[in-house]
Design a protein around this motif. Structure first.
Motif, PDB file in Angstrom:
ATOM      1  N   GLU A   4      56.540   1.897  44.200  1.00 47.57           N
ATOM      2  CA  GLU A   4      57.513   2.141  45.279  1.00 47.57           C
ATOM      3  C   GLU A   4      58.357   3.384  44.983  1.00 47.57           C
ATOM      4  O   GLU A   4      58.654   4.176  45.882  1.00 47.57           O
ATOM      5  N   GLN A   5      58.747   3.547  43.743  1.00 47.64           N
ATOM      6  CA  GLN A   5      59.541   4.704  43.343  1.00 47.64           C
ATOM      7  C   GLN A   5      58.720   5.992  43.423  1.00 47.64           C
ATOM      8  O   GLN A   5      59.238   7.037  43.831  1.00 47.64           O
ATOM      9  N   VAL A   6      57.453   5.906  43.038  1.00 48.94           N
ATOM     10  CA  VAL A   6      56.554   7.068  43.122  1.00 48.94           C
ATOM     11  C   VAL A   6      56.411   7.485  44.583  1.00 48.94           C
ATOM     12  O   VAL A   6      56.493   8.672  44.915  1.00 48.94           O
ATOM     13  N   ARG A   7      56.220   6.519  45.470  1.00 55.01           N
ATOM     14  CA  ARG A   7      56.066   6.805  46.899  1.00 55.01           C
ATOM     15  C   ARG A   7      57.299   7.502  47.473  1.00 55.01           C
ATOM     16  O   ARG A   7      57.181   8.409  48.288  1.00 55.01           O
ATOM     17  N   LYS A   8      58.471   7.092  47.037  1.00 58.93           N
ATOM     18  CA  LYS A   8      59.706   7.716  47.524  1.00 58.93           C
ATOM     19  C   LYS A   8      59.906   9.116  46.944  1.00 58.93           C
ATOM     20  O   LYS A   8      60.367  10.026  47.622  1.00 58.93           O
ATOM     21  N   ALA A   9      59.549   9.291  45.678  1.00 51.07           N
ATOM     22  CA  ALA A   9      59.737  10.582  45.012  1.00 51.07           C
ATOM     23  C   ALA A   9      58.699  11.621  45.429  1.00 51.07           C
ATOM     24  O   ALA A   9      58.979  12.825  45.407  1.00 51.07           O
ATOM     25  N   TYR A  10      57.503  11.171  45.829  1.00 49.78           N
ATOM     26  CA  TYR A  10      56.418  12.079  46.209  1.00 49.78           C
ATOM     27  C   TYR A  10      55.846  11.684  47.570  1.00 49.78           C
ATOM     28  O   TYR A  10      54.695  11.261  47.675  1.00 49.78           O
ATOM     29  N   VAL A  15      48.827  11.892  44.105  1.00 47.64           N
ATOM     30  CA  VAL A  15      49.391  11.881  42.755  1.00 47.64           C
ATOM     31  C   VAL A  15      48.349  11.414  41.743  1.00 47.64           C
ATOM     32  O   VAL A  15      47.553  10.523  42.014  1.00 47.64           O
ATOM     33  N   VAL A  16      48.366  12.079  40.600  1.00 51.59           N
ATOM     34  CA  VAL A  16      47.580  11.633  39.451  1.00 51.59           C
ATOM     35  C   VAL A  16      48.561  10.876  38.579  1.00 51.59           C
ATOM     36  O   VAL A  16      49.606  11.412  38.201  1.00 51.59           O
ATOM     37  N   ILE A  17      48.233   9.615  38.317  1.00 50.18           N
ATOM     38  CA  ILE A  17      49.152   8.761  37.560  1.00 50.18           C
ATOM     39  C   ILE A  17      48.466   8.183  36.327  1.00 50.18           C
ATOM     40  O   ILE A  17      47.239   8.105  36.268  1.00 50.18           O
ATOM     41  N   GLU A  18      49.284   7.799  35.373  1.00 47.39           N
ATOM     42  CA  GLU A  18      48.798   7.088  34.197  1.00 47.39           C
ATOM     43  C   GLU A  18      49.496   5.745  34.144  1.00 47.39           C
ATOM     44  O   GLU A  18      50.708   5.661  34.335  1.00 47.39           O
ATOM     45  N   ALA A  19      48.711   4.712  33.906  1.00 49.06           N
ATOM     46  CA  ALA A  19      49.274   3.376  33.752  1.00 49.06           C
ATOM     47  C   ALA A  19      49.837   3.273  32.335  1.00 49.06           C
ATOM     48  O   ALA A  19      49.098   3.326  31.359  1.00 49.06           O
ATOM     49  N   ASP A  45      42.012  18.644  44.767  1.00 49.75           N
ATOM     50  CA  ASP A  45      42.794  19.134  43.632  1.00 49.75           C
ATOM     51  C   ASP A  45      43.199  17.971  42.729  1.00 49.75           C
ATOM     52  O   ASP A  45      43.138  18.073  41.501  1.00 49.75           O
ATOM     53  N   ALA A  46      43.599  16.868  43.337  1.00 49.54           N
ATOM     54  CA  ALA A  46      43.965  15.678  42.568  1.00 49.54           C
ATOM     55  C   ALA A  46      42.751  15.128  41.834  1.00 49.54           C
ATOM     56  O   ALA A  46      42.843  14.752  40.657  1.00 49.54           O
ATOM     57  N   PHE A  47      41.607  15.090  42.507  1.00 49.58           N
ATOM     58  CA  PHE A  47      40.379  14.618  41.872  1.00 49.58           C
ATOM     59  C   PHE A  47      40.008  15.478  40.675  1.00 49.58           C
ATOM     60  O   PHE A  47      39.674  14.960  39.606  1.00 49.58           O
ATOM     61  N   ARG A  48      40.072  16.798  40.846  1.00 52.25           N
ATOM     62  CA  ARG A  48      39.727  17.709  39.739  1.00 52.25           C
ATOM     63  C   ARG A  48      40.653  17.512  38.536  1.00 52.25           C
ATOM     64  O   ARG A  48      40.203  17.514  37.390  1.00 52.25           O
ATOM     65  N   PHE A  64      44.155   8.318  40.670  1.00 56.31           N
ATOM     66  CA  PHE A  64      44.794   9.191  41.651  1.00 56.31           C
ATOM     67  C   PHE A  64      44.781   8.481  42.998  1.00 56.31           C
ATOM     68  O   PHE A  64      43.807   7.847  43.385  1.00 56.31           O
ATOM     69  N   PHE A  65      45.926   8.557  43.667  1.00 53.52           N
ATOM     70  CA  PHE A  65      46.135   7.873  44.939  1.00 53.52           C
ATOM     71  C   PHE A  65      47.006   8.726  45.845  1.00 53.52           C
ATOM     72  O   PHE A  65      47.764   9.573  45.370  1.00 53.52           O
ATOM     73  N   HIS A  66      46.916   8.441  47.135  1.00 49.21           N
ATOM     74  CA  HIS A  66      47.821   9.071  48.094  1.00 49.21           C
ATOM     75  C   HIS A  66      49.018   8.146  48.261  1.00 49.21           C
ATOM     76  O   HIS A  66      48.869   6.927  48.321  1.00 49.21           O
ATOM     77  N   THR A  67      50.195   8.720  48.341  1.00 46.68           N
ATOM     78  CA  THR A  67      51.406   7.904  48.390  1.00 46.68           C
ATOM     79  C   THR A  67      51.615   7.218  49.738  1.00 46.68           C
ATOM     80  O   THR A  67      52.562   6.442  49.889  1.00 46.68           O
ATOM     81  N   SER A  68      50.745   7.444  50.692  1.00 46.04           N
ATOM     82  CA  SER A  68      50.826   6.700  51.952  1.00 46.04           C
ATOM     83  C   SER A  68      50.363   5.248  51.766  1.00 46.04           C
ATOM     84  O   SER A  68      50.663   4.397  52.594  1.00 46.04           O
ATOM     85  N   ARG A  69      49.661   4.986  50.676  1.00 47.71           N
ATOM     86  CA  ARG A  69      49.211   3.620  50.388  1.00 47.71           C
ATOM     87  C   ARG A  69      50.412   2.763  50.008  1.00 47.71           C
ATOM     88  O   ARG A  69      51.196   3.142  49.144  1.00 47.71           O
TER      89      ARG A  69
END
Length: 85
Positions: A4-10, A15-19, A45-48, A64-69
Motif C-alpha cells: 500500500e505504501q509503495v502504491r502511494k509513493a510510486y 516497480v522492481v521490488i525485493e521481498a 524497462d522494469a523487466f530488463r 516487478f509489478f505495476h502499482t495499479s494492482r
C-alpha cells in the motif's frame, strides 16, 4: 515498506521490488516487507532491470509489478524434474 505504501509513493509506475520478509501460504507468496529497487514508466524497462538483477544474484526474491494492482498475487511455482548440479 508495505505494498500500500509503495502504491502511494510510486503511483502509476512499474516497480522492481525485493521481498525483505515473506512467507508462503496456500501456494501464494505473501510479502510482508518490501524494498523498492527501481521505478519505471515502461514495463520492458522494469523487466530488463529485474532480469539484470536476477542474473547477478539469483537468490534474491525479486519481482516487478505495476502499482495499479491492488494486491500482490504471487503464486508459487513448484519445480519438478532435474536441475543442473
Amino acid at each position: 515498506m508495505l505494498w500500500e505504501q509503495v502504491r502511494k509513493a510510486y503511483p502509476d509506475k512499474w516497480v522492481v521490488i525485493e521481498a525483505i520478509a515473506a512467507h508462503s501460504e496456500s501456494n501464494f507468496r505473501i510479502v510482508d516487507d518490501i524494498a523498492v529497487i527501481d521505478s519505471f514508466d515502461d514495463s520492458m524497462d522494469a523487466f530488463r532491470r529485474h532480469h539484470e538483477l536476477h542474473k547477478q544474484k539469483p537468490n534474491r526474491e525479486l519481482y516487478f509489478f505495476h502499482t495499479s494492482r491492488e494486491d500482490l498475487d504471487i503464486r508459487e511455482k513448484r519445480w519438478t524434474g532435474l536441475r543442473k548440479i
